[in-house]
Write an enzyme that holds these catalytic residues in place. Structure first.
Site, PDB file in Angstrom:
ATOM      1  CB  CYS A 150      -0.889   0.053   1.245  1.00  0.00           C
ATOM      2  SG  CYS A 150      -1.886  -1.414   1.488  1.00  0.00           S
ATOM      3  N   GLY A 209       0.098   0.158  -5.107  1.00  0.00           N
ATOM      4  CA  GLY A 209      -1.170  -0.546  -4.971  1.00  0.00           C
ATOM      5  C   GLY A 209      -2.132  -0.126  -6.053  1.00  0.00           C
ATOM      6  CG  ASN A 255       2.739   0.735   3.342  1.00  0.00           C
ATOM      7  OD1 ASN A 255       3.826   1.255   3.172  1.00  0.00           O
ATOM      8  ND2 ASN A 255       2.476  -0.475   2.917  1.00  0.00           N
ATOM      9  N   GLY A 256       1.464  -1.610   5.518  1.00  0.00           N
ATOM     10  CA  GLY A 256       2.208  -2.547   6.355  1.00  0.00           C
ATOM     11  C   GLY A 256       1.344  -3.736   6.665  1.00  0.00           C
ATOM     12  CE1 TYR A 288       8.744  -5.452  -8.926  1.00  0.00           C
ATOM     13  CE2 TYR A 288       7.465  -5.144  -6.924  1.00  0.00           C
ATOM     14  CZ  TYR A 288       7.529  -5.347  -8.286  1.00  0.00           C
ATOM     15  OH  TYR A 288       6.381  -5.434  -9.004  1.00  0.00           O
TER      16      TYR A 288
HETATM   17  P1  AMP Z   1       8.025 -14.564 -10.919  1.00  0.00           P
HETATM   18  O1  AMP Z   1       7.536 -14.818 -12.281  1.00  0.00           O
HETATM   19  O2  AMP Z   1       7.032 -15.049  -9.890  1.00  0.00           O
HETATM   20  O3  AMP Z   1       9.401 -15.103 -10.653  1.00  0.00           O
HETATM   21  O4  AMP Z   1       8.096 -12.986 -10.703  1.00  0.00           O
HETATM   22  C1  AMP Z   1       9.284 -12.264 -10.848  1.00  0.00           C
HETATM   23  C2  AMP Z   1       8.967 -10.861 -11.266  1.00  0.00           C
HETATM   24  O5  AMP Z   1       8.044 -10.291 -10.350  1.00  0.00           O
HETATM   25  C3  AMP Z   1      10.216  -9.984 -11.281  1.00  0.00           C
HETATM   26  O6  AMP Z   1      10.251  -9.312 -12.522  1.00  0.00           O
HETATM   27  C4  AMP Z   1      10.006  -9.001 -10.144  1.00  0.00           C
HETATM   28  O7  AMP Z   1      10.390  -7.701 -10.520  1.00  0.00           O
HETATM   29  C5  AMP Z   1       8.530  -9.043  -9.870  1.00  0.00           C
HETATM   30  N1  AMP Z   1       8.216  -9.011  -8.434  1.00  0.00           N
HETATM   31  C6  AMP Z   1       8.966  -9.414  -7.404  1.00  0.00           C
HETATM   32  N2  AMP Z   1       8.329  -9.226  -6.233  1.00  0.00           N
HETATM   33  C7  AMP Z   1       7.135  -8.694  -6.519  1.00  0.00           C
HETATM   34  C8  AMP Z   1       6.016  -8.245  -5.740  1.00  0.00           C
HETATM   35  N3  AMP Z   1       6.023  -8.352  -4.424  1.00  0.00           N
HETATM   36  N4  AMP Z   1       4.952  -7.721  -6.389  1.00  0.00           N
HETATM   37  C9  AMP Z   1       4.947  -7.639  -7.723  1.00  0.00           C
HETATM   38  N5  AMP Z   1       5.958  -8.035  -8.522  1.00  0.00           N
HETATM   39  C10 AMP Z   1       7.046  -8.564  -7.935  1.00  0.00           C
END
Ligand code: AMP
Length: 478
Positions: free
Chosen positions: A15, A41, A115-116, A255
């Site tokens: 969030c 979000g 947020n949290g 990220y």
């Molecule tokens: P995956 O296909 O599940 O390995 O997703 C990896 C991708 O998701 C990478 O490009 C990351 O930048 C992105 N990513 C990592 N953590 C998150 C998150 N918490 N929420 C959304 N995207 C994420």
């Protein structure tokens, strides 16, 4: 000692929060702030305001731009406002969970944006329900609202402090009543929160990019464990809780936060670039081009390229009208989403040895699709470099991560993961290299998603942030 994970070790929220005190355009400023925080979000958003003792709220599902027409913003008068962007996954994607939540209670009205994630919300909720409390939503933030309403303190800020003394976990909070704003950051400081000033008004936001957008002056971070009261007397700061070790979320830098945001004392841009440089030193490979997975890998790829001397190419182009891969709640859409989202520039890739840089691998689905896409575009070799360590553990403090079972690195070796994503080589930035890169602050980060060292017990027991002198000289109602 092995960690016992709850049966559903999934956490569903990410969030962004904004608060404005003392500006005639409060709702508009919060609206702009939510725009700047849209990355935090995309499921729902809301704004609450107060005008001459009356409070208003507008909530909706979807993106800020789709929810808030100028007509809706006109329904939000007043010079005090708070706002919230929310993202959640399966099951709880409902308007009832949208924030700010506005309630009327014995002492008046209040609105809250959180947020949290609270790790002991379920226990508190059960106790409150036993006492007859009725909950309207399934989100943990409502627990704080109930605790505030239950408090016997006279002043609102003291009610908030008393409520927060009973909760554990991560919170960067914005609360308002008819006449004041209270913001708080948990004693570990997991999530970012900063303070700014515009035309005599105070602005509080999850990230500093909000201050840039609305041309507010960035003043400082809200400190871990700090509670700020903003009202007609100006701004007062309290540190009512026992000091805890600072544990900022390293994943915000990896990220989640925007690269143009100054959080935890550093621009995320600089941190990501340094991660790329560290990765180039740690895991070099002979290749012709360095290609980021946009946008999450852009800056680490830039760092990797600078450090290695291998040319940087934007050979994967992102369609910016598609949400983040993770945002779609159902997995069939998520898998499809990768193809919708990215396209390879064949001319740049064909015949080349390519290094693909991304910030993280979660399930491995994205990397697998990307490696295939790059090979289909004619790459001779595809090497994957990840600018953070393997994600082994779920987050319970506010970053959306899947169940532990679904985290590819928690169930597979490096070689098995490389094989799954079909890369010629795969390397992650080592944890110690990542933390070393944070310099003298390296001990002030939470890296539980990589090492399982949870600063606050995830079963909600222990590590209670003990309250100091609630009724003492540090609080205003003595
Ligand atoms: P995956 O296909 O599940 O390995 O997703 C990896 C991708 O998701 C990478 O490009 C990351 O930048 C992105 N990513 C990592 N953590 C998150 C998150 N918490 N929420 C959304 N995207 C994420």
């Amino acid at each position: 000692m092995p960690i016992e994970f709850p049966a559903n070790d999934k956490f569903h929220e990410e969030c962004g929060v904004v608060a404005v005190y003392g500006h005639p355009e409060a709702a508009n400023l919060v609206y702009l702030g939510l725009y700047a925080l849209q990355h935090r979000g995309q499921e729902s958003a809301g704004i609450a305001t107060s005008d001459r003792g009356k409070m208003y709220v507008e909530l909706g599902m979807g993106l800020v731009a789709d929810i808030f027409t100028s007509q809706r913003i006109k329904k939000l008068p007043g010079n005090i406002a708070i706002g919230h962007n929310r993202y959640s996954t399966a099951g709880v994607s409902q308007i009832v969970n949208a924030q700010p939540c506005l309630i009327n209670y014995a002492k008046g009205s209040m609105a809250l944006a959180h947020n949290g994630n609270l790790v002991n919300a379920d226990q508190i909720r059960e106790a409150l329900v036993d006492e007859g409390a009725i909950f309207q939503s399934s989100n943990d933030s409502e627990v704080i609202v109930h605790l505030i309403a239950h408090s016997h303190q006279e002043l609102f800020v003291n009610r908030v402090i008393e409520a927060l003394a009973g909760v554990q976990g991560a919170y960067s909070l914005a609360l308002m009543t008819e006449h004041e704003v209270v913001v708080a950051r948990d004693p570990h400081g997991f999530r970012p929160l900063c303070l700014g000033r515009l035309d005599g008004a105070y602005i509080v936001a999850s990230e500093s990019c909000v201050m840039d957008l609305i041309e507010a002056e960035y003043l400082r971070e809200v400190e871990p464990g700090e509670v700020l009261l903003i009202n007609e007397d100006g701004l007062q700061s309290f540190f009512p809780f026992h000091r805890q070790e600072t544990r900022r979320c390293i994943f915000e830098h990896i990220y989640f936060a925007r690269p143009d945001s100054l959080i935890f004392g550093e621009y995320t841009y600089s941190v990501r670039k340094r991660m790329g440089k560290a990765l180039a030193n740690q895991s070099p490979v002979e290749a012709d081009i360095v290609v980021p997975v946009p946008d999450s890998g852009n800056l680490s790829a830039l760092g990797y390229s600078e450090e290695s001397g291998i040319p940087f190419e934007m050979a994967l182009i992102r369609n910016h009208y598609v949400g983040r891969t993770f945002i779609e709640p159902q997995s069939p859409i998520r898998h499809f989403g990768v193809k919708v989202k990215l396209n390879a520039v064949k001319k740049l890739i064909s015949g080349k040895r390519v290094i693909i840089i991304d910030d993280s691998i979660v399930r491995g689905t994205t990397s697998r699709k990307i490696v295939k896409m790059v090979r289909d575009a004619g790459a001779k070799e595809v090497h994957v470099r990840i600018s953070s360590p393997p994600t082994l553990f779920p987050c319970f403090y506010g970053i959306d991560t899947p169940n532990r079972d679904e985290l590819i690195a928690s169930r597979h070796t490096l070689e098995e993961t490389r094989n799954f994503i079909t890369a010629d080589s795969l390397e992650y930035l080592h944890l110690e290299n990542m933390l070393n890169m944070m310099g003298e602050d390296s001990g002030k980060f939470c890296s539980a998603c990589f090492d399982g060292q949870y600063p606050v017990d995830i079963d909600g027991r222990g590590h209670q942030p003990v309250q100091l002198q609630l009724f003492g000289s540090e609080t205003p109602d003595v």
